[in-house]
Design a protein around this motif. Sequence first.
Motif, PDB file in Angstrom:
ATOM      1  N   THR A  91       0.832  -1.204   0.000  1.00  0.00           N
ATOM      2  CA  THR A  91       0.000   0.000   0.000  1.00  0.00           C
ATOM      3  C   THR A  91       0.868   1.257   0.000  1.00  0.00           C
ATOM      4  O   THR A  91       0.645   2.191  -0.767  1.00  0.00           O
ATOM      5  N   TYR A  92       1.878   1.264   0.878  1.00  0.00           N
ATOM      6  CA  TYR A  92       2.753   2.433   0.938  1.00  0.00           C
ATOM      7  C   TYR A  92       3.467   2.653  -0.389  1.00  0.00           C
ATOM      8  O   TYR A  92       3.576   3.770  -0.891  1.00  0.00           O
ATOM      9  N   MET A  93       3.935   1.549  -0.972  1.00  0.00           N
ATOM     10  CA  MET A  93       4.680   1.672  -2.223  1.00  0.00           C
ATOM     11  C   MET A  93       3.811   2.217  -3.346  1.00  0.00           C
ATOM     12  O   MET A  93       4.205   3.117  -4.089  1.00  0.00           O
ATOM     13  N   LEU A  94       2.591   1.644  -3.460  1.00  0.00           N
ATOM     14  CA  LEU A  94       1.703   2.083  -4.531  1.00  0.00           C
ATOM     15  C   LEU A  94       1.366   3.561  -4.383  1.00  0.00           C
ATOM     16  O   LEU A  94       1.387   4.328  -5.348  1.00  0.00           O
ATOM     17  N   THR A  95       1.045   3.952  -3.141  1.00  0.00           N
ATOM     18  CA  THR A  95       0.666   5.342  -2.939  1.00  0.00           C
ATOM     19  C   THR A  95       1.842   6.264  -3.224  1.00  0.00           C
ATOM     20  O   THR A  95       1.699   7.306  -3.882  1.00  0.00           O
ATOM     21  N   THR A  96       3.015   5.871  -2.736  1.00  0.00           N
ATOM     22  CA  THR A  96       4.198   6.697  -2.986  1.00  0.00           C
ATOM     23  C   THR A  96       4.418   6.877  -4.487  1.00  0.00           C
ATOM     24  O   THR A  96       4.644   7.988  -4.974  1.00  0.00           O
ATOM     25  N   ALA A  97       4.280   5.766  -5.221  1.00  0.00           N
ATOM     26  CA  ALA A  97       4.480   5.848  -6.664  1.00  0.00           C
ATOM     27  C   ALA A  97       3.474   6.801  -7.293  1.00  0.00           C
ATOM     28  O   ALA A  97       3.837   7.642  -8.129  1.00  0.00           O
ATOM     29  N   SER A  98       2.186   6.709  -6.867  1.00  0.00           N
ATOM     30  CA  SER A  98       1.211   7.593  -7.507  1.00  0.00           C
ATOM     31  C   SER A  98       1.493   9.047  -7.160  1.00  0.00           C
ATOM     32  O   SER A  98       1.314   9.934  -7.993  1.00  0.00           O
ATOM     33  N   VAL A  99       1.935   9.297  -5.916  1.00  0.00           N
ATOM     34  CA  VAL A  99       2.236  10.684  -5.544  1.00  0.00           C
ATOM     35  C   VAL A  99       3.395  11.216  -6.383  1.00  0.00           C
ATOM     36  O   VAL A  99       3.356  12.340  -6.887  1.00  0.00           O
ATOM     37  N   VAL A 100       4.411  10.396  -6.563  1.00  0.00           N
ATOM     38  CA  VAL A 100       5.567  10.833  -7.347  1.00  0.00           C
ATOM     39  C   VAL A 100       5.148  11.181  -8.773  1.00  0.00           C
ATOM     40  O   VAL A 100       5.522  12.220  -9.323  1.00  0.00           O
ATOM     41  N   ILE A 101       4.289  10.335  -9.335  1.00  0.00           N
ATOM     42  CA  ILE A 101       3.832  10.596 -10.701  1.00  0.00           C
ATOM     43  C   ILE A 101       2.990  11.870 -10.762  1.00  0.00           C
ATOM     44  O   ILE A 101       3.187  12.734 -11.606  1.00  0.00           O
ATOM     45  N   PHE A 102       2.075  12.008  -9.790  1.00  0.00           N
ATOM     46  CA  PHE A 102       1.212  13.185  -9.773  1.00  0.00           C
ATOM     47  C   PHE A 102       2.027  14.472  -9.616  1.00  0.00           C
ATOM     48  O   PHE A 102       1.795  15.457 -10.301  1.00  0.00           O
ATOM     49  N   MET A 103       3.006  14.429  -8.722  1.00  0.00           N
ATOM     50  CA  MET A 103       3.797  15.633  -8.480  1.00  0.00           C
ATOM     51  C   MET A 103       4.653  15.984  -9.700  1.00  0.00           C
ATOM     52  O   MET A 103       4.880  17.150  -9.989  1.00  0.00           O
ATOM     53  N   GLY A 104       5.114  14.952 -10.392  1.00  0.00           N
ATOM     54  CA  GLY A 104       5.858  15.206 -11.625  1.00  0.00           C
ATOM     55  C   GLY A 104       4.987  15.959 -12.618  1.00  0.00           C
ATOM     56  O   GLY A 104       5.409  16.926 -13.248  1.00  0.00           O
ATOM     57  N   TRP A 105       3.731  15.512 -12.684  1.00  0.00           N
ATOM     58  CA  TRP A 105       2.793  16.174 -13.596  1.00  0.00           C
ATOM     59  C   TRP A 105       2.540  17.615 -13.147  1.00  0.00           C
ATOM     60  O   TRP A 105       2.564  18.546 -13.941  1.00  0.00           O
TER      61      TRP A 105
END
Lengths: 246, 237
Positions: B209-223
Motif C-alpha cells: 500500500t505504501y509503495m503504490l501510494t508513494t508511486a502515484s504521488v511521485v507521478i502526480f507531483m511530476g505532472w
Amino acid sequence: MTLPLVQINNLSLRYGNFVALDDISIDFMPGTCVVICGPSGSGKSSLLRCVNRLEDFGTGDVIFDGQSLKSAHNISKIRSNIGMVFQHFELYPHLSVMNNITLAPRYVNGINRDEAEAKAHKLLERVGILDQANKYPDELSGGQQQRAAIARALALEPKLMLFDEPTSALDPEMISEVLQVMRDLARNGMTMLVVTHEMGFARDVADEVVFMDKGKVIERNASGNFFDNPQSDRAKEFIDRVLQKI
Amino acid sequence: MNYEFDWSLLLEEPNWSWVIEGIANTIQLSLVAWGCALVLGVLIGAIRMSKSRTLRFIGTTYVEIFRNIPLLVQLFLWFFVFPLLLPDDLMRAWNRLDGVPFLTALIGLSLFTAARIAEQIRSGISSIPKGQFLAAYSTGLTEVQTFRHVIIPYAFRVMIPAIASEFLTIFKNSALTLTIGVAEVTGAAKTIEAYTFRGIEAYSAASLTYMLTTASVVIFMGWLEHALRIPGLIGKR
Ligand SMILES: Nc1ncnc2c1ncn2[C@@H]1O[C@H](COP(=O)(O)OP(=O)(O)OP(=O)(O)O)[C@@H](O)[C@H]1O
Ligand SMILES: [Mg+2]
C-alpha cells in the motif's frame, strides 16, 4: 507658481555605519526629465529607492506631491503613484506579461479584470509588444521584458517614473528600443528620474543632469551645460571617463 | 524457510474490512494533515519573513519547538497530556468526541509537518531575488498582497519537489499514529497479525500500500511540476 513634485529635504541614509546618502536636499519639478549619474556606489539607486520609501531613511524627509513620506500611513497608496523600473526588469516570472501588468491595478486600485486588461492592452501597444501579451517573461527578449516592465509601472497612471539603469542589463541592439519608449514618455510630459550611463539620452532627452558622488549631490545642471561646461572637477573627470568608454 | 503463504486470508472478513479501513484512514489522515500543514506552514513561513520582530520570533519559536521534538513524543503529548490541560468542561466534551485518536493524530501530524514546511518556505522565499519584493512594493501592493500574489506563488513553484516529498514523509509518519490507536494501514496489519498470526502477509500488504501510494504521488507531483513550471525556472516548454 508650480510646486515641486518631489522635494527631498536633508535626507540621509545609512546601511549600518556606512553613510550611503549624506544630507541631500534637492527637488524636482513636474514634467521634467532628470538624469542622475555618478560613479558606482555613489548612492544613485539608494536615492531612487528613498523617493518611494523602499528604503527606510534615517533623517530628513521626502515630500511627494505635497505628502511627507516619513509620516505617511498610506505608503502603499503613495507608491502606486510612482512607477519604478529596474535594471533587471523584475517581472514576476510566474505570471504572463498581461497578468504582470494587471496585478497592481486590480489589487491596489480595485479595477475589475476586463477594464484592467483593456488598459494593459493600450499600454502594450504603446511600448510595442502587444503580440507578447500572453507570454511569460522568460520567453521574451531583454528589451521586450524591459518594455513590459515599463508598461507594468505605467499601469497605475503614476505621476512620477523612476528608472534605475533600465538599459544596463541589455544587449546593445536592444538598448535603443527601450530608450525610444522612455523618450516618448518624456515627450508626453511624464516626470522622470533616470539613473543611467546613457549619455546620449542625458544630452538629448533630459532637461537636467544631477551628478552624485559619495552620497552627495555634487552638481545639478541643465543637460546641455552639464556636458559642455561642467562646474565641478569630479563631474568633468566623470564625463571624460564615460565618454571615452563609448 | 518453511512458511506457507496464505494471501487469501487477507480477503476474508473481517480482515478485508480492516485492510480497507486502514488504507482509507491512512490516506484521509495524510491528505487532511498535509493540507492543514501546508496552510499553516505557509502562514508561519510568511510570518518568519515579516518585518515585525515579534512575529518573526513567534514563527521561529514555533518551528524550533515542533521540528525538534520527535513526532512520537508529540503524538503522546497531544494524546495523553493535552486533554489534561483543558478546562474540565472542554476535556469532557473532547473525550466524548468520536475518533479522538484520529483527531489527535491529525493535530499532531499537521503541526509537526507545518514546522518542516515553514522551514522550507523560508528557504524557498530567501531564494527569491530581492528585486521581486521591490517591484511589488513599488506598484503599491501591501506586504500581505505581495506575499499573496507574488512571493508565495513564485516560491511555491520553486518548492514543488520539497512539498511533494513532505507529503510522502507525512504519509510514512502516519504509521506512528497507530501508537495512539489510529487504525491506519500499519495498525490494520498489526490487528490482522494479532488475530491470524499471519504477520508476513499482513505487513506485506501494508508495504505494498505504501509503495503504490508513494508511486502515484511521485507521478502526480511530476505532472504538477510540469503544469505549473515557470518558464526558465523549471525546464522549458
Ligand atoms: N542593502 C545594503 N546594505 C549595505 N550597503 C549597501 C546596501 N545597498 C547599497 N549599499 C552600499 O551603499 C552605497 C550606495 O549604493 P547604491 O546602490 O545606491 O549606489 P549606486 O550609485 O546605485 O551604484 P551603482 O552604479 O553600482 O548601481 C554602495 O557603497 C553600496 O555598497
Ligand atoms: Mg545602482
